[in-house]
Design a protein around this motif. Structure first.
Motif, mmCIF file in Angstrom:
data_model
loop_
_atom_site.group_PDB
_atom_site.id
_atom_site.type_symbol
_atom_site.label_atom_id
_atom_site.label_comp_id
_atom_site.label_asym_id
_atom_site.label_seq_id
_atom_site.Cartn_x
_atom_site.Cartn_y
_atom_site.Cartn_z
ATOM 1 N N LEU A 58 -2.229 -5.283 5.766
ATOM 2 C CA LEU A 58 -3.183 -6.350 6.010
ATOM 3 C C LEU A 58 -2.928 -6.905 7.402
ATOM 4 O O LEU A 58 -1.786 -7.234 7.746
ATOM 5 N N GLU A 59 -3.975 -7.007 8.197
ATOM 6 C CA GLU A 59 -3.846 -7.535 9.565
ATOM 7 C C GLU A 59 -3.777 -9.062 9.516
ATOM 8 O O GLU A 59 -4.300 -9.680 8.604
ATOM 9 N N GLY A 60 -3.130 -9.685 10.530
ATOM 10 C CA GLY A 60 -3.220 -11.135 10.597
ATOM 11 C C GLY A 60 -1.977 -11.899 10.972
ATOM 12 O O GLY A 60 -1.716 -12.955 10.399
ATOM 13 N N VAL A 64 -5.437 -13.444 1.067
ATOM 14 C CA VAL A 64 -5.731 -12.022 1.219
ATOM 15 C C VAL A 64 -4.660 -11.172 0.524
ATOM 16 O O VAL A 64 -4.957 -10.111 -0.045
ATOM 17 N N THR A 65 -3.419 -11.644 0.525
ATOM 18 C CA THR A 65 -2.366 -10.924 -0.206
ATOM 19 C C THR A 65 -2.634 -10.981 -1.706
ATOM 20 O O THR A 65 -2.503 -9.962 -2.415
ATOM 21 N N ASN A 66 -3.013 -12.156 -2.195
ATOM 22 C CA ASN A 66 -3.334 -12.311 -3.611
ATOM 23 C C ASN A 66 -4.474 -11.376 -4.018
ATOM 24 O O ASN A 66 -4.428 -10.719 -5.078
ATOM 25 N N TYR A 67 -5.498 -11.274 -3.168
ATOM 26 C CA TYR A 67 -6.653 -10.416 -3.442
ATOM 27 C C TYR A 67 -6.237 -8.955 -3.581
ATOM 28 O O TYR A 67 -6.568 -8.270 -4.570
ATOM 29 N N TYR A 68 -5.459 -8.454 -2.617
ATOM 30 C CA TYR A 68 -5.072 -7.045 -2.661
ATOM 31 C C TYR A 68 -3.984 -6.778 -3.702
ATOM 32 O O TYR A 68 -3.910 -5.661 -4.242
ATOM 33 N N ARG A 69 -3.168 -7.778 -4.015
ATOM 34 C CA ARG A 69 -2.191 -7.583 -5.093
ATOM 35 C C ARG A 69 -2.905 -7.323 -6.411
ATOM 36 O O ARG A 69 -2.542 -6.419 -7.174
ATOM 37 N N HIS A 70 -3.930 -8.130 -6.703
ATOM 38 C CA HIS A 70 -4.688 -7.941 -7.944
ATOM 39 C C HIS A 70 -5.438 -6.612 -7.931
ATOM 40 O O HIS A 70 -5.544 -5.943 -8.971
#
Length: 815
Positions: free
Chosen positions: A241-243, A254-260
Motif C-alpha cells: 500500500l502506497e502512502g 486502507v490497511t483495515n480494508y485490505y486486511r479484510h
C-alpha cells in the motif's frame, strides 16, 4: 501473502500494525525517496522494531527504504547508517542505487536487499538478474500486467512484491527526470516537485491548440482490491500500500480494508463502508491501471487534481440570506455531521473548492422554507450549509463531495506507545565476580547475529566486603540480577547473569548499580569504537578502489548514439576518425527491418565501431521478438552491446551473449552517481564501461570523472527522455484510445503556467517526454577533459533528428 503498509512516522506504524499489517516500510531522515515525509530517527526505529518483533509467534517486519541515488560526497554519510540499520536488526533494506547495493553485499551481507520499484524491474529477466545479484525481493514496476505479474512471481528463489493501492507516478518510477531537469529537485533523490500534477496547455503537431489547460499527466489512484486473491494465487509474496506521506488515519483505514479483503471476512455492507472511509480520508478516483491492459485508457484525471472524496450530492442552488450565502443540496449516499468537510469541483478553478461544515440546516419537507439546525443530517435529507465569505461562484448541478468526516475519524483508533517499554535492545550476557577487595564484570554483548568482544570492567573497593550472615547465596545472586536488569535508557537488556561469589560476600545495591552503570558505559564505548573502525575500513577500501584501465583510450574519443540507421548519412571518413563508437538503439526499429538497419549503419561506420543498445523497457507485448532478433545479430558477429536495465543481461544470456564473450556497457538509466555504483556494474556484473547520468550536478560529474574517467562516458549532449510513460498522452486528452492500427498521434507540445515547455513523442504506445532543448554539459567539456574524461557522449535519439541537424550539432561540438 504479506500485507505491507506505509509508515511515515511512529504513530502511523502503530496504526498499521493495529489494523492488520504484516509489515511496514519506513524511511529515515536521510536517503529516503519520500524526503518530505516526517520519517524516522534511529530512536524511533528502535521503538518500532521492538514493537514489531515483540510477538515471537507472529512477528511483524520492518523494511527500511534507503532508496535515493547517492552522490559521491554522500557515501561517507550512508555507510554509518547502513551499519546502524544492520545492528538494529531491520528485516530488509529497499534500495535503488546500485552503490548502496554494492556496499551492503560486500560489507554488510547480513542485511536482506529488496530491489525498489525505482529500478523499473518489469519482466522475468529482471527478476532473474536481481536474484543473481543477491536481492531477496523485487518490488515490481507499477506498470506490469496481470500476465507479467504471474510470470515474474513464478521465478524461483526470489520474492515478488506488488503495489495494490495508492498514488501512481505518471512515468515508470526511477526513469523520470522531469523534476530534476526542470526544477533541480530530483525525484530519485527524494525531492520530487510533482511536475506531473501541473496544468498544461496542449499544442498539436502544427501548433494548433488542443487544450487551453488540463492536468494531462495527473494520475488516478491505483486500487486492486478485486485482485488481491488473484495475486495471492499467483504466488505474489507481498501486496504493498502506497502512502508514507499519508496520515495515520488514512493508513489505518486502507490497511483495515485490505486486511479484510485478504482474510475474506467482510460482513454484508462492510466493504462499501470501508471503501467510503478510505475515499473520504484521501483519494483520487480509482483505477486498476495496467493490471488488465498494458496501455489502458481512462487512468488519468485531466480535469481535476488532488483528492476527490466521496459523492455527497448535487448543488440545487446557492441561497443568499441576511446571514450570508448557503449551499443547498440533497444528501445522497451518506450522513453528514457538523465539522465535516465538503468540496465542489468548478471548471474555472485548477483545484476543487473546499470548506468546512460549520452549521447544518435541515429542511424536513424537502423544498419547503422551514428548517431546523441539526448536528447530524441523514442520507436523503435536503440541507443547507454556510459558504465562507469570498467563495467562488457555484452553479447548479455541480457535484458535492465529502472530504472529511467526524464519523470516519471515530471509527478508527489505535493504542498509544510507551517507547521505553517496547524499544529494541541488544542482549548482554554478564559474568560477575565478587571478591572482598574488588568487583569485576565481563559483558558479552550480542548485536544482531554478531557477538562483540568481551568487555571487562573492574571496580576496586576502598572498604572490603564481608560475608553475609543473613542472606543465602541464592538471595545474593537475586540481588545482583535485579541490579543488572535495571539497564534503563541504555540500548541493552539483561540476557543472562552468572555470579561467582565463593565467599558469599554481601554487596550493597549502590555498588552493584554503579558497576552496572560503568559496564554499560564501557560496552557502549566499545560498540561505538567497533562501528567507527568498521566504517573507516569500508570507506578506506572504497577510496582505494580504482577501475581497471583495460580498454581505456589514450586520448578522448566520441561515442555517438542514434536510433535511426540513416542518422549519420552526412558524416564522412574524417568524421568517423574522431568517433570511437556509434551506438544504435534497437528499441525504435521494426523487427522486420532491424537486421537490415544494423547492417546499413555498420557498413557506413565500420563494424568494429558499432555497438547495439537494448531499450530500457522490454515488455512482453509481442511487438519485438527479442530472443530471435538478438540471436540473429549475434550470429552475424555483433559483439558490442549496451544495456539500460538489469533485465537486459539475462535477456542477452539467452542467446549466449555474456560479459565473458562480448563487450557490454551500461547506459545512464542504471545510474552511476557514485563510484560504488560503478564498481557494482564493473565488478559484480562484469560490464566494460558505464555512463554518467545526464541530470547529475556539474560538481558530481567532475568528481566522478576524476575517479572513473577511464571507464565512464561523460554526457556532453543528450536528448534524454525526461519521462517514459505507459500512458498515452493522446488517449488521455481524447478520453479514449483508437488502437495502434488507427492511431495517428506522433507528437504534441505542452506548456505550463511557468512557461516550461515539453515535447511528447509517441513511441509504440508509450509517451516519451523531452525537454524543449536537449540537455547539454558542453560548458564542462574542458574541465572534464582535464579531469581525465576519455569517452565523450553525444546522443541524437527520440526527437526526429535529420542527418543535417545532427551534422550541424556535430560541427559545433568539434569547435
Amino acid at each position: 501473502m504479506e500485507l505491507l503498509s506505509p509508515a511515515g512516522n511512529l504513530e502511523t506504524a502503530v496504526a498499521a500494525f493495529h489494523y492488520g499489517a504484516d509489515a511496514v516500510y519506513v524511511g529515515m531522515k536521510q536517503f529516503s525517496a519520500r524526503a518530505d515525509a516526517e520519517n524516522f530517527t534511529l530512536e524511533d526505529l528502535e521503538v518500532l522494531l521492538g514493537l514489531a518483533h515483540d510477538d515471537r509467534e507472529h512477528p511483524r517486519k520492518v523494511y527500511v527504504a534507503v532508496n535515493t541515488l547517492l552522490r559521491q560526497e554522500e557515501i561517507p554519510q550512508v555507510v554509518p547508517l547502513l551499519i546502524q540499520l544492520r545492528d538494529l536488526g531491520v528485516d530488509a533494506l529497499i534500495v535503488q542505487d546500485l552503490g548502496t547495493a554494492h556496499l551492503v553485499r560486500r560489507y554488510l551481507p547480513e542485511l536482506p536487499l529488496h530491489a525498489s520499484t525505482q529500478m523499473a524491474v518489469h519482466n522475468v529477466e529482471g527478476m532473474v538478474a536481481c536474484r543473481e545479484l543477491g536481492f531477496d525481493r523485487v518490488i515490481a514496476a507499477r506498470e506490469v500486467t496481470e500476465a507479467e505479474i504471474a510470470a515474474m512471481a513464478a521465478v524461483p528463489n526470489i520474492e515478488l512484491e506488488v503495489f495494490a493501492h495508492g498514488a501512481l507516478c505518471y512515468a515508470y518510477s526511477g526513469l523520470c527526470l522531469l523534476s530534476s531537469v526542470l526544477h533541480d529537485h530530483s525525484g530519485n533523490r527524494g525531492d520530487c516537485s510533482y511536475v506531473c500534477r501541473n496544468c498544461w496547455r496542449v499544442e498539436g503537431e502544427e501548433g494548433e491548440t488542443l487544450s487551453q489547460g488540463c492536468h494531462l499527466m495527473s494520475m488516478k489512484d491505483l486500487a486492486l482490491g478485486d485482485a488481491v486473491s488473484t495475486l495471492e494465487q499467483m504466488g505474489v509474496a507481498s501486496v504493498k500500500l502506497e502512502g508514507r506521506k499519508k496520515t495515520p488515519l488514512y493508513v489505518a483505514a486502507v490497511t483495515n480494508y485490505y486486511r479484510h479483503l485478504l482474510d475474506g471476512d467482510f460482513q454484508p455492507g462492510e466493504r462499501r463502508q470501508c471503501e467510503q472511509d478510505v475515499k473520504t480520508i484521501f483519494s483520487r478516483p480509482w483505477t486498476r491501471f495496467c493490471f488488465s491492459a498494458e496501455h489502458p485508457a481512462g487512468v488519468t484525471d485531466i480535469q481535476e487534481t488532488g483528492p476527490r472524496g466521496v459523492p455527497a450530492g448535487v448543488v440545487r442552488e446557492v441561497v443568499s440570506q441576511e446571514d450570508g450565502d448557503w449551499l443547498r443540496f440533497q444528501l445522497m449516499g451518506l450522513t453528514l455531521e457538523k465539522h465535516d468537510g465538503l468540496q465542489v469541483e468548478l471548471s474555472d478553478r485548477e483545484r476543487p473548492y473546499g470548506f468546512p461544515v460549520d452549521e447544518i440546516r435541515l429542511f424536513p419537507q424537502g423544498g419547503a422554507e422551514t428548517w431546523e439546525s441539526v448536528f447530524v443530517a441523514e442520507d436523503g435529507a435536503t440541507i443547507q450549509v454556510p459558504l465562507p465569505e469570498g467563495h467562488p461562484q457555484i452553479p447548479e448541478g455541480v457535484p458535492v463531495f465529502c472530504t472529511s468526516s467526524q464519523a470516519v475519524k471515530r471509527r478508527y483508533s489505535w493504542p498509544s506507545l510507551r517507547p521505553a517499554l517496547v524499544r529494541t535492545r541488544h542482549p548482554v550476557y554478564f559474568s560477575l565476580k565478587v571478591r572482598p577487595d574488588s568487583l569485576q564484570v565481563v559483558a558479552q554483548p550480542s548485536i544482531g547475529i554478531r557477538e562483540l568482544s568481551d568487555v571487562t570492567t573492574v571496580m576496586p573497593l576502598e572498604e572490603p566486603l564481608s560475608p553475609s550472615s543473613t542472606r543465602s547465596a541464592q538471595a545474593l545472586e537475586e540481588d545482583a540480577r535485579k541490579a543488572f536488569a535495571k539497564l534503563g535508557d541504555t540500548p541493552f537488556q539483561l540476557a543472562e547473569l552468572q555470579v561467582d561469589n565463593p565467599q558469599g560476600c554481601f554487596v550493597p545495591a549502590s555498588l552493584l548499580n554503579e558497576l552496572r552503570r560503568r559496564s554499560a558505559q564501557e560496552v557502549s564505548r566499545v560498540m561505538e569504537e567497533e562501528c567507527q573502525q568498521e566504517q573507516s575500513r569500508i570507506l578506506r577500501q572504497e577510496e582505494e578502489w580504482a577501475p581497471s584501465p583495460k580498454g581505456a583510450l589514450e586520448k578522448a574519443g566520441w561515442i555517438l548514439k542514434v536510433d535511426r540507421p540513416f542518422a549519420l548519412n552526412l558524416f564522412g571518413p574524417q568524421d568517423f576518425e574522431k568517433v570511437h563508437e556509434v551506438v544504435l538503439d534497437l528499441g525504435r526499429l521494426e523487427d522486420s527491418a532491424m537486421l537490415e538497419s544494423v547492417e546499413f549503419l555498420a557498413n557506413r561506420v565500420g563494424r568494429e565501431r558499432m555497438r547495439l543498445a537494448l531499450p530500457v523497457l522490454q515488455r512482453e507485448d509481442g511487438r519485438h521478438q527479442w530472443t530471435s532478433l538478438l540471436r540473429r545479430l549475434f550470429v552475424k558477429g555483433y559483439r558490442k552491446w549496451q544495456i539500460a536495465n538489469l533485465g537486459a543481461l539475462p535477456c542477452l544470456a539467452k542467446v549466449s551473449v555474456t560479459p565473458d564473450n562480448t563487450s557490454i556497457t551500461a547506459d545512464w538509466p542504471l545510474y552511476v552517481n557514485n563510484t560504488a555504483a560503478a564498481r557494482f556494474l564493473l565488478e559484480e556484473m562484469g560490464l566494460q564501461r558505464v555512463a554518467l547520468a545526464p541530470d547529475d550536478t556539474p560538481e558530481n560529474l567532475l568528481a566522478l570523472t576524476e575517479r572513473l574517467g577511464a571507464v565512464a562516458e561523460f554526457p556532453v549532449f543528450q536528448d534524454a527522455p525526461l519521462a517514459l510513460s505507459a500512458v498515452c498522452a493522446h488517449a488521455s486528452l481524447q478520453g479514449r484510445c483508437a488502437g495502434p492500427e488507427e492511431c495517428r498521434f506522433q507528437e504534441m507540445t505542452l506548456e505550463n503556467r511557468a512557461g516550461e515547455r515539453l515535447k511528447v513523442v509517441n513511441d509504440q504506445c508509450h509517451s516519451v517526454y523531452l525537454r524543449e532543448n536537449p540537455l547539454s554539459q558542453e560548458t564542462l567539456l574542458t574541465k572534464a577533459l582535464a579531469r581525465g574524461a576519455r569517452f565523450l557522449r553525444a546522443d541524437f535519439c527520440w526527437r526526429d533528428w535529420s542527418p543535417r541537424a545532427i551534422r550541424e550539432h556535430w560541427d559545433r561540438l568539434q569547435n
